[in-house]
Design a protein around this motif. Sequence first.
Motif, PDB file in Angstrom:
ATOM      1  N   ALA A   1       0.826  -1.228   0.195  1.00 37.44           N
ATOM      2  CA  ALA A   1      -0.040  -0.034   0.133  1.00 37.44           C
ATOM      3  C   ALA A   1       0.672   1.139  -0.066  1.00 37.44           C
ATOM      4  N   ASP A   2       1.484   1.847  -0.960  1.00 38.50           N
ATOM      5  CA  ASP A   2       2.099   2.676  -1.352  1.00 38.50           C
ATOM      6  C   ASP A   2       2.283   3.164  -2.587  1.00 38.50           C
ATOM      7  N   ARG A   3       2.926   4.456  -3.177  1.00 41.44           N
ATOM      8  CA  ARG A   3       3.091   4.902  -4.432  1.00 41.44           C
ATOM      9  C   ARG A   3       4.259   4.464  -4.743  1.00 41.44           C
ATOM     10  N   VAL A   4       4.640   4.288  -6.103  1.00 40.87           N
ATOM     11  CA  VAL A   4       5.861   4.301  -6.599  1.00 40.87           C
ATOM     12  C   VAL A   4       6.487   5.539  -6.920  1.00 40.87           C
ATOM     13  N   ALA A   5       7.581   5.873  -6.365  1.00 45.10           N
ATOM     14  CA  ALA A   5       8.105   7.151  -6.918  1.00 45.10           C
ATOM     15  C   ALA A   5       8.928   7.003  -8.214  1.00 45.10           C
ATOM     16  N   ALA A   6       9.726   5.780  -8.354  1.00 43.17           N
ATOM     17  CA  ALA A   6      10.526   5.945  -9.385  1.00 43.17           C
ATOM     18  C   ALA A   6      10.884   4.332  -9.672  1.00 43.17           C
ATOM     19  N   VAL A   7      11.398   4.067 -10.815  1.00 41.44           N
ATOM     20  CA  VAL A   7      11.833   2.836 -11.539  1.00 41.44           C
ATOM     21  C   VAL A   7      13.349   3.051 -11.409  1.00 41.44           C
ATOM     22  N   ASP A   8      14.024   1.953 -10.624  1.00 39.82           N
ATOM     23  CA  ASP A   8      15.518   1.686 -10.426  1.00 39.82           C
ATOM     24  C   ASP A   8      15.958   0.933 -11.581  1.00 39.82           C
ATOM     25  N   ARG A   9      17.125   1.437 -11.821  1.00 31.54           N
ATOM     26  CA  ARG A   9      17.829   0.584 -13.108  1.00 31.54           C
ATOM     27  C   ARG A   9      19.224   0.408 -12.874  1.00 31.54           C
ATOM     28  N   ASP A  10      19.654  -0.692 -13.420  1.00 31.63           N
ATOM     29  CA  ASP A  10      20.958  -1.177 -12.838  1.00 31.63           C
ATOM     30  C   ASP A  10      22.114  -0.373 -13.991  1.00 31.63           C
ATOM     31  N   ARG A  11      23.351  -0.540 -13.916  1.00 31.25           N
ATOM     32  CA  ARG A  11      24.342   0.198 -14.610  1.00 31.25           C
ATOM     33  C   ARG A  11      24.204   0.129 -16.105  1.00 31.25           C
ATOM     34  N   THR A  12      23.612  -1.130 -16.636  1.00 32.27           N
ATOM     35  CA  THR A  12      23.441  -1.285 -18.172  1.00 32.27           C
ATOM     36  C   THR A  12      22.061  -0.259 -18.407  1.00 32.27           C
ATOM     37  N   GLY A  13      21.313   0.279 -17.453  1.00 31.79           N
ATOM     38  CA  GLY A  13      20.148   0.907 -17.850  1.00 31.79           C
ATOM     39  C   GLY A  13      18.769   0.028 -17.855  1.00 31.79           C
TER      40      GLY A  13
END
Length: 397
Positions: free
Chosen positions: A181-193
């Motif tokens: 029960a939360d909002r997503v602020a951001a998508v996380d990405r690794d070093r390859t994108g």
Amino acid sequence: MAAMHEVPASPDVVVVGGGVIGLSIAWRVAETGRRVVVVDPAPGRGATWAAAGMIAPVTEAHYGEEALASLAVHAAERWPAYNTDLEAVSARGTGYLRCGTIVVGADRSDRLALDEIRAYQASLGLEVTALSGRESRELEPALSPNSHGGAHVPGDHQVDNRLLVAALTAACRAHHVTFVADRVAAVDRDRTGAVSGVVQDTGIALRAPTVVLAAGWDLASVQGLPPGTLPPVRPVKGMTLRLQARALAPRLSQTVRGLVHGIPCYLVPRHDGALVVGATSEERGTDQTVDAGAVYALLRDARSLVPGIDEYELVECATGLRPGTPDNAPVVGWSSVPGLALAAGHYRNGILLAPVTAAAVADLVAGRPLPDVMAPFGPERLLGHARGAPAAGTAAR
Ligand code: GLY
């Protein structure tokens, strides 16, 4: 915020958004054995909650939207099987009613406009039959004696959108989907994108190789992505009214859609005497307040089509924000960011398109291509770049 159930240490898929689209995707992906997490502050309580539940490939077919109409017809054909599966796995009824729809005009010019729309719909091969005013009242005696007829659309049906939310939630739980029960602020990405998970508003990170953005009108607020990854989606406010028939009030046996001096209006009757009247269509950003004038106008127009609603109790005014796109069609497919899928912009047709969208995303997650029927609706249509490849680890298992 706390998770409602323990979040798996390494989910396979995070679905951002728990409306009818996100919940349907979560269920269909989870039933393939994958560990799925849905992140939404209030699943099912956005546009899905305010909806009337029409499954209306014909009466929602508009000029210039031939490809969308074809997808809509396909989606409506999938609804019975989707509903049977859903009711079985959830052990709940959804109120899916194959009731058909009758279309009427309030005056002569409304009737002429409806005749033109009917001719267009018929030219697309959609099933729609012209009716005189008398014929329409024979089919639906509660219609006003002043109504001008229009058309019968036997294939436009409905589901109780709120029972649908309950059934989808139960189906997800039956397949061990976890809700956060939360909002997503951001998508996380690794070093390859490539996608490596999401970061919640609370700062908690959730790691997963595949993220599906089904965030409705709020898509643009998701950070962490290169410019041009997300299609333009804007909020289009819709208000519906919920009425309840008193004991002797006349009831409708099917959905009534009307044009009232050029303004569209619909009345969707449930089997228990409830009636959903809709809907406004307002470009007012994220405002979700209830406008007294809009309530008045909806009731006035609905009453001009079905005078007996005077005998109903007004129970609720609900607003929601439809996720609108520049061409009114959804965006479904892999984005240009590996591991990031989009299921966005379902605008006026989220409930209708849920089965076909969920099946398409389940195919993607399993390493299969986007089904042919969905191919015209990939993100490149609105973004002008090639489709991204799925991340490693998203193939079928
Ligand atoms: N599908 C009906 C509406 O968006 O009002």
